[in-house]
Design an enzyme around this catalytic site. Structure first.
Site, PDB file in Angstrom:
ATOM      1  N   ASP A   1     -10.264  -3.078  12.158  1.00 10.93           N
ATOM      2  CA  ASP A   1     -11.240  -2.302  12.918  1.00 10.93           C
ATOM      3  C   ASP A   1     -11.888  -1.256  12.005  1.00 10.93           C
ATOM      4  O   ASP A   1     -11.255  -0.282  11.614  1.00 10.93           O
ATOM      5  CB  ASP A   1     -10.556  -1.608  14.101  1.00 10.93           C
ATOM      6  CG  ASP A   1     -11.560  -0.905  14.999  1.00 10.93           C
ATOM      7  OD1 ASP A   1     -12.102  -1.566  15.896  1.00 10.93           O
ATOM      8  OD2 ASP A   1     -11.823   0.303  14.774  1.00 10.93           O
TER       9      ASP A   1
ATOM     10  N   TYR B   1     -17.294   5.026   9.180  1.00 14.10           N
ATOM     11  CA  TYR B   1     -16.093   5.254   8.355  1.00 14.10           C
ATOM     12  C   TYR B   1     -16.408   5.144   6.859  1.00 14.10           C
ATOM     13  O   TYR B   1     -15.596   5.553   6.027  1.00 14.10           O
ATOM     14  CB  TYR B   1     -14.967   4.269   8.701  1.00 14.10           C
ATOM     15  CG  TYR B   1     -14.551   4.245  10.163  1.00 14.10           C
ATOM     16  CD1 TYR B   1     -14.930   5.256  11.043  1.00 14.10           C
ATOM     17  CD2 TYR B   1     -13.760   3.216  10.666  1.00 14.10           C
ATOM     18  CE1 TYR B   1     -14.560   5.221  12.381  1.00 14.10           C
ATOM     19  CE2 TYR B   1     -13.380   3.176  11.996  1.00 14.10           C
ATOM     20  CZ  TYR B   1     -13.789   4.178  12.844  1.00 14.10           C
ATOM     21  OH  TYR B   1     -13.418   4.135  14.170  1.00 14.10           O
TER      22      TYR B   1
ATOM     23  N   LYS C   1     -18.964  -1.105  13.941  1.00 18.52           N
ATOM     24  CA  LYS C   1     -19.627  -0.346  15.023  1.00 18.52           C
ATOM     25  C   LYS C   1     -20.902   0.306  14.507  1.00 18.52           C
ATOM     26  O   LYS C   1     -20.943   0.769  13.365  1.00 18.52           O
ATOM     27  CB  LYS C   1     -18.688   0.750  15.548  1.00 18.52           C
ATOM     28  CG  LYS C   1     -17.258   0.316  15.727  1.00 18.52           C
ATOM     29  CD  LYS C   1     -16.369   1.386  16.331  1.00 18.52           C
ATOM     30  CE  LYS C   1     -14.906   0.966  16.279  1.00 18.52           C
ATOM     31  NZ  LYS C   1     -14.210   1.342  15.030  1.00 18.52           N
TER      32      LYS C   1
ATOM     33  N   HIS D   1     -20.914   2.513  18.903  1.00 22.56           N
ATOM     34  CA  HIS D   1     -19.762   3.389  18.653  1.00 22.56           C
ATOM     35  C   HIS D   1     -19.621   4.475  19.738  1.00 22.56           C
ATOM     36  O   HIS D   1     -18.528   4.748  20.215  1.00 22.56           O
ATOM     37  CB  HIS D   1     -19.923   4.034  17.271  1.00 22.56           C
ATOM     38  CG  HIS D   1     -18.649   4.456  16.637  1.00 22.56           C
ATOM     39  ND1 HIS D   1     -18.447   4.448  15.276  1.00 22.56           N
ATOM     40  CD2 HIS D   1     -17.490   4.910  17.161  1.00 22.56           C
ATOM     41  CE1 HIS D   1     -17.230   4.872  14.999  1.00 22.56           C
ATOM     42  NE2 HIS D   1     -16.624   5.169  16.134  1.00 22.56           N
TER      43      HIS D   1
ATOM     44  N   LYS E   1      -3.705   3.137  12.579  1.00 17.67           N
ATOM     45  CA  LYS E   1      -4.110   3.360  11.182  1.00 17.67           C
ATOM     46  C   LYS E   1      -2.928   3.944  10.410  1.00 17.67           C
ATOM     47  O   LYS E   1      -2.237   4.846  10.898  1.00 17.67           O
ATOM     48  CB  LYS E   1      -5.290   4.328  11.146  1.00 17.67           C
ATOM     49  CG  LYS E   1      -5.647   4.859   9.761  1.00 17.67           C
ATOM     50  CD  LYS E   1      -4.987   6.191   9.440  1.00 17.67           C
ATOM     51  CE  LYS E   1      -5.259   6.683   8.025  1.00 17.67           C
ATOM     52  NZ  LYS E   1      -4.513   7.910   7.683  1.00 17.67           N
ATOM     53  N   SER E   2      -2.712   3.463   9.193  1.00 15.83           N
ATOM     54  CA  SER E   2      -1.784   4.133   8.288  1.00 15.83           C
ATOM     55  C   SER E   2      -2.112   3.756   6.855  1.00 15.83           C
ATOM     56  O   SER E   2      -2.582   2.646   6.594  1.00 15.83           O
ATOM     57  CB  SER E   2      -0.330   3.741   8.597  1.00 15.83           C
ATOM     58  OG  SER E   2       0.523   4.394   7.685  1.00 15.83           O
ATOM     59  N   VAL E   3      -1.869   4.696   5.950  1.00 15.57           N
ATOM     60  CA  VAL E   3      -1.965   4.357   4.528  1.00 15.57           C
ATOM     61  C   VAL E   3      -0.563   4.307   3.912  1.00 15.57           C
ATOM     62  O   VAL E   3      -0.417   4.219   2.712  1.00 15.57           O
ATOM     63  CB  VAL E   3      -2.832   5.381   3.754  1.00 15.57           C
ATOM     64  CG1 VAL E   3      -4.299   5.257   4.172  1.00 15.57           C
ATOM     65  CG2 VAL E   3      -2.334   6.813   3.963  1.00 15.57           C
TER      66      VAL E   3
ATOM     67  N   ARG F   1       5.040   2.358   7.170  1.00 16.18           N
ATOM     68  CA  ARG F   1       4.491   2.490   8.533  1.00 16.18           C
ATOM     69  C   ARG F   1       3.600   1.304   8.879  1.00 16.18           C
ATOM     70  O   ARG F   1       3.612   0.821  10.011  1.00 16.18           O
ATOM     71  CB  ARG F   1       3.684   3.786   8.647  1.00 16.18           C
ATOM     72  CG  ARG F   1       4.544   5.033   8.578  1.00 16.18           C
ATOM     73  CD  ARG F   1       3.645   6.248   8.525  1.00 16.18           C
ATOM     74  NE  ARG F   1       4.398   7.491   8.608  1.00 16.18           N
ATOM     75  CZ  ARG F   1       3.842   8.690   8.524  1.00 16.18           C
ATOM     76  NH1 ARG F   1       2.533   8.810   8.344  1.00 16.18           N
ATOM     77  NH2 ARG F   1       4.579   9.770   8.614  1.00 16.18           N
TER      78      ARG F   1
ATOM     79  N   ASN G   1       4.623  -0.728  12.138  1.00 18.37           N
ATOM     80  CA  ASN G   1       3.680  -0.786  13.263  1.00 18.37           C
ATOM     81  C   ASN G   1       3.360  -2.223  13.668  1.00 18.37           C
ATOM     82  O   ASN G   1       2.871  -2.466  14.769  1.00 18.37           O
ATOM     83  CB  ASN G   1       2.373  -0.054  12.907  1.00 18.37           C
ATOM     84  CG  ASN G   1       2.554   1.443  12.756  1.00 18.37           C
ATOM     85  OD1 ASN G   1       3.575   1.996  13.140  1.00 18.37           O
ATOM     86  ND2 ASN G   1       1.557   2.116  12.186  1.00 18.37           N
TER      87      ASN G   1
HETATM   88  N1  LIG Z   1     -14.155   4.140  18.565  1.00 12.80           N
HETATM   89  C1  LIG Z   1     -13.824   5.367  18.240  1.00 12.80           C
HETATM   90  O1  LIG Z   1     -14.544   6.328  18.557  1.00 12.80           O
HETATM   91  C2  LIG Z   1     -12.558   5.600  17.480  1.00 12.80           C
HETATM   92  C3  LIG Z   1     -12.065   6.906  17.316  1.00 12.80           C
HETATM   93  C4  LIG Z   1     -10.862   7.057  16.630  1.00 12.80           C
HETATM   94  C5  LIG Z   1     -10.187   5.964  16.125  1.00 12.80           C
HETATM   95  N2  LIG Z   1     -10.702   4.702  16.283  1.00 12.80           N
HETATM   96  C6  LIG Z   1     -10.027   3.489  15.753  1.00 12.80           C
HETATM   97  O2  LIG Z   1      -8.655   3.532  16.120  1.00 12.80           O
HETATM   98  C7  LIG Z   1      -7.852   3.462  14.939  1.00 12.80           C
HETATM   99  C8  LIG Z   1      -6.563   4.216  15.131  1.00 12.80           C
HETATM  100  O3  LIG Z   1      -6.796   5.557  15.544  1.00 12.80           O
HETATM  101  P1  LIG Z   1      -6.541   6.827  14.587  1.00 12.80           P
HETATM  102  O4  LIG Z   1      -6.670   6.410  13.182  1.00 12.80           O
HETATM  103  O5  LIG Z   1      -7.429   7.908  15.080  1.00 12.80           O
HETATM  104  O6  LIG Z   1      -5.087   7.296  14.969  1.00 12.80           O
HETATM  105  P2  LIG Z   1      -3.628   6.647  15.135  1.00 12.80           P
HETATM  106  O7  LIG Z   1      -3.608   5.242  14.686  1.00 12.80           O
HETATM  107  O8  LIG Z   1      -3.173   6.994  16.516  1.00 12.80           O
HETATM  108  O9  LIG Z   1      -2.774   7.546  14.138  1.00 12.80           O
HETATM  109  C9  LIG Z   1      -2.963   7.544  12.747  1.00 12.80           C
HETATM  110  C10 LIG Z   1      -2.113   8.683  12.156  1.00 12.80           C
HETATM  111  O10 LIG Z   1      -0.735   8.471  12.465  1.00 12.80           O
HETATM  112  C11 LIG Z   1       0.028   8.334  11.266  1.00 12.80           C
HETATM  113  N3  LIG Z   1       0.938   7.186  11.492  1.00 12.80           N
HETATM  114  C12 LIG Z   1       0.602   5.867  11.550  1.00 12.80           C
HETATM  115  N4  LIG Z   1       1.695   5.117  11.783  1.00 12.80           N
HETATM  116  C13 LIG Z   1       2.738   5.968  11.885  1.00 12.80           C
HETATM  117  C14 LIG Z   1       4.124   5.782  12.100  1.00 12.80           C
HETATM  118  N5  LIG Z   1       4.636   4.572  12.255  1.00 12.80           N
HETATM  119  N6  LIG Z   1       4.925   6.884  12.152  1.00 12.80           N
HETATM  120  C15 LIG Z   1       4.404   8.134  11.981  1.00 12.80           C
HETATM  121  N7  LIG Z   1       3.086   8.372  11.776  1.00 12.80           N
HETATM  122  C16 LIG Z   1       2.262   7.293  11.722  1.00 12.80           C
HETATM  123  C17 LIG Z   1      -0.966   8.065  10.158  1.00 12.80           C
HETATM  124  O11 LIG Z   1      -0.512   8.649   8.937  1.00 12.80           O
HETATM  125  P3  LIG Z   1      -0.593   7.930   7.502  1.00 12.80           P
HETATM  126  O12 LIG Z   1      -1.891   7.191   7.414  1.00 12.80           O
HETATM  127  O13 LIG Z   1      -0.498   9.098   6.572  1.00 12.80           O
HETATM  128  O14 LIG Z   1       0.595   7.020   7.407  1.00 12.80           O
HETATM  129  C18 LIG Z   1      -2.208   8.790  10.663  1.00 12.80           C
HETATM  130  O15 LIG Z   1      -2.127  10.169  10.358  1.00 12.80           O
HETATM  131  C19 LIG Z   1      -8.773   4.049  13.860  1.00 12.80           C
HETATM  132  O16 LIG Z   1      -8.324   3.785  12.553  1.00 12.80           O
HETATM  133  C20 LIG Z   1     -10.070   3.401  14.232  1.00 12.80           C
HETATM  134  O17 LIG Z   1     -10.083   2.057  13.795  1.00 12.80           O
HETATM  135  C21 LIG Z   1     -11.876   4.520  16.962  1.00 12.80           C
END
Ligand SMILES: NC(=O)c1ccc[n+]([C@@H]2O[C@H](COP(=O)([O-])OP(=O)(O)OC[C@H]3O[C@@H](n4cnc5c(N)ncnc54)[C@H](OP(=O)(O)O)[C@@H]3O)[C@@H](O)[C@H]2O)c1
Length: 282
Positions: free
Chosen positions: A46, A51, A76, A109, A233-235, A239, A243
Site C-alpha cells: 500500500d 508518500y 492513491k 486519498h 507499516k514497519s521498517v 516486526r 506482523n
Molecule cells: N489512507 C490514508 O489516509 C492513510 C493514513 C495513514 C496510513 N495509511 C496506510 O496504512 C499503513 C499503516 O498505517 P501507519 O503506518 O500509519 O501505522 P501502523 O501500521 O498502525 O503503525 C506503524 C508504527 O508502528 C510500529 N510497529 C509496526 N509493527 C510493530 C510491532 N509489531 N510492534 C511494535 N511496533 C510496531 C512501526 O515502527 P517501525 O517502523 O519503527 O518498526 C511504526 O512506528 C500506512 O503505511 C499506509 O499504507 C493510510
C-alpha cells in the site's frame, strides 16, 4: 505455514487481506523494506503519491523473483490533483514511477470536501475512466465519510471497491464501516495498530498474554476477524515478520468484543478528520 486469505472485491477482483504499508518510510529505505516484506510472503503493498516512494516500491517488486501479477499494488491520488486533467496526469506519473502499465487499486486519498467546491465526484469519474481502460484494475476511495459515499452512489456509476479509513481499537469507526458494507464496499483499516499507541493498553496486553502472541499480532488478528483489510507499516525486520504471522491462531468472540469495547469514539482518532482535512502538499 498459513496463507493470507484473498477477499473478493465488488468488481470480482481479489485482494490479499494482509499487506504492507509504506507511509513514512523514507524513499531510501523503501526498497529494502518492501524487499524484506516480499521475502517474508507479503503480496500486497500500500503506497501513495503523497508518500514519495512509489518508485522504490516498483523497484523492489521488479527486482524480486516474483512476477508483477503476483503482487497487489495500491496507490492513491495526491490532494493537489483532484481536478480531472491533473488527476489524469498524476495517474500517468504513478504508473511511470511504479514502472508498471497498471495498478491493482487506485484510490482518491482524501475527499477534501472543503476544497475544489466540494466536487470529489468529478475526480471519482476520472478514476472510473482508469478502471474502464484497465490501467487501474480496481478503484476505490480513502477517508470517505458515509455522506461522501452516498454522494458517489447517487452521482456516479462505479461503486468504490474499498474505503480505506482509520480503524483501530481506540477508533473502531464502525458507523463508516457498516455504511460501506451496506453498499458492498470493503473496509481497509489504516494505522491498524494506531502507530503503536494501542500496544500498551492493559486489555490488549492481557489478551496477548492469554493467547501467547505479541500485542501487535493480537490487534492485527482482531482486524482480520472483523473482516477488514490491513497493511501494518514497519521498517524493523522482526516486526515485519511477526506482523505477517497472524493466520495460525484465532481470538475468541469475547476477546474480539473486549478489543472493540476500547473504542473512544471521535476522541480516539489519531489522524485528521476527513470532513475538515484540507492539506495540499507543496
Ligand atoms: N489512507 C490514508 O489516509 C492513510 C493514513 C495513514 C496510513 N495509511 C496506510 O496504512 C499503513 C499503516 O498505517 P501507519 O503506518 O500509519 O501505522 P501502523 O501500521 O498502525 O503503525 C506503524 C508504527 O508502528 C510500529 N510497529 C509496526 N509493527 C510493530 C510491532 N509489531 N510492534 C511494535 N511496533 C510496531 C512501526 O515502527 P517501525 O517502523 O519503527 O518498526 C511504526 O512506528 C500506512 O503505511 C499506509 O499504507 C493510510
Amino acid at each position: 505455514m498459513t496463507s493470507v486469505p484473498n477477499l473478493t472485491l465488488n468488481d470480482g477482483n481479489t485482494i490479499p487481506q494482509l499487506g504492507f504499508g509504506v507511509f513514512q518510510i523514507e524513499p531510501n529505505d523503501t526498497a529494502s523494506a518492501v524487499t524484506q516484506a516480499l521475502e517474508i510472503g507479503y503480496r500486497h503493498i500500500d503506497t501513495a503519491q503523497m508518500y514519495g516512494n512509489e518508485k522504490q516500491v516498483g523497484e523492489a517488486v521488479r527486482s524480486s523473483v516474483l512476477d508483477r501479477g503476483d503482487v497487489f499494488i495500491t496507490s492513491k491520488l495526491n490532494n493537489g490533483f483532484h481536478r480531472p486533467e491533473d488527476a489524469r496526469k498524476a495517474f500517468e506519473q504513478t504508473l511511470a514511477d511504479l514502472g508498471s502499465d497498471y495498478v491493482d487499486l487506485f484510490l482518491i486519498h482524501w475527499p477534501l470536501p472543503t476544497l475544489y467546491d466540494g466536487d470529489f465526484v468529478s475526480t471519482w469519474q476520472v478514476l472510473e475512466e482508469f478502471k474502464k481502460d484497465g490501467r487501474a484494475r480496481s478503484v476505490g476511495v480513502s477517508n470517505f465519510q458515509p455522506d461522501h459515499l452516498d454522494r458517489l452512489a447517487k452521482e456516479s456509476e462505479v461503486t468504490p471497491a474499498v474505503n480505506q479509513i482509520e480503524v483501530h481499537p481506540y477508533f473502531t469507526n464502525d458507523h463508516t464501516r457498516a455504511h460501506g458494507q451496506e453498499q458492498g464496499i470493503l473496509t481497509e483499516a489504516w494505522s491498524p495498530i494506531a502507530q503503536g499507541a494501542v500496544l500498551d493498553d492493559p486489555t490488549v496486553v492481557e489478551i496477548a498474554e492469554r493467547v501467547g502472541r505479541t500485542t501487535a499480532q493480537v490487534v492485527l488478528r482482531w482486524h482480520v476477524q472483523r473482516g477488514d483489510i490491513v497493511f501494518p507499516k514497519s521498517v524493523t525486520p522482526d516486526r515485519i515478520k511477526a506482523n505477517f504471522e497472524i493466520f495460525d491462531f484465532a481470538l475468541a468472540d469475547d476477546e474480539v468484543a473486549a478489543l472493540s469495547a476500547l473504542d473512544r469514539g471521535e476522541g480516539g482518532r489519531r489522524g485528521p478528520n476527513p470532513d475538515t482535512f484540507d492539506y495540499i502538499p507543496e
